[in-house]
Design a protein around this motif. Sequence first.
Motif, mmCIF file in Angstrom:
data_model
loop_
_atom_site.group_PDB
_atom_site.id
_atom_site.type_symbol
_atom_site.label_atom_id
_atom_site.label_comp_id
_atom_site.label_asym_id
_atom_site.label_seq_id
_atom_site.Cartn_x
_atom_site.Cartn_y
_atom_site.Cartn_z
ATOM 1 N N SER A 59 3.327 -6.352 8.841
ATOM 2 C CA SER A 59 3.812 -6.403 9.738
ATOM 3 C C SER A 59 4.678 -7.805 10.576
ATOM 4 O O SER A 59 4.018 -8.719 9.873
ATOM 5 N N ARG A 71 6.737 -5.152 14.281
ATOM 6 C CA ARG A 71 7.963 -4.630 13.420
ATOM 7 C C ARG A 71 9.450 -4.801 13.880
ATOM 8 O O ARG A 71 9.641 -5.724 14.309
ATOM 9 N N ASP A 101 10.690 1.932 13.614
ATOM 10 C CA ASP A 101 9.492 1.530 12.965
ATOM 11 C C ASP A 101 9.458 2.166 11.421
ATOM 12 O O ASP A 101 8.973 1.777 10.610
ATOM 13 N N TYR A 104 11.791 0.386 9.193
ATOM 14 C CA TYR A 104 11.059 -0.903 9.115
ATOM 15 C C TYR A 104 10.126 -0.527 8.026
ATOM 16 O O TYR A 104 9.973 -1.571 7.069
#
Length: 134
Positions: A59, A71, A101, A104
């Motif tokens: 993270s 994130r 996310d 990500y």
Amino acid sequence: MTEPRNILLFDGVCNLCNHVVQFVIKRDPEGKFKFAALQSEAGQALLKKFNLPKEDFDSFVLVQGETFHLRSTAGLHVLKELGGKWKFFYFLILFPSPLRDFAYSLVAKSRYRIFGRTDSCMIPTPELKSRFLN
């Protein structure tokens, strides 16, 4: 001494994360951002303060005073704080965070394989040492 307004927590052994830190430093001549590796004492203390997992180095965390972002949201807030043309990308905050996310997470899961890793956290140059929390 007051706590810095913007503290960026990053995986200290991740080459991609170290490049992100260098990107921010280069575009932040006023020194709005301070940095700490997630693995460092300062990083671990901030994770504990916000009740975040202390072993999850996938993270990206931006601490802003008494709040934090994770994130993709953290990344977008960093770009917004950098200002200039970078704040334009903040419009991506309008996309739902699960969607942002997900993208990500795809990068985070393969970052060591694609970008590599180091054996230890980066050591800042003497000129940048004041920007890093221990």
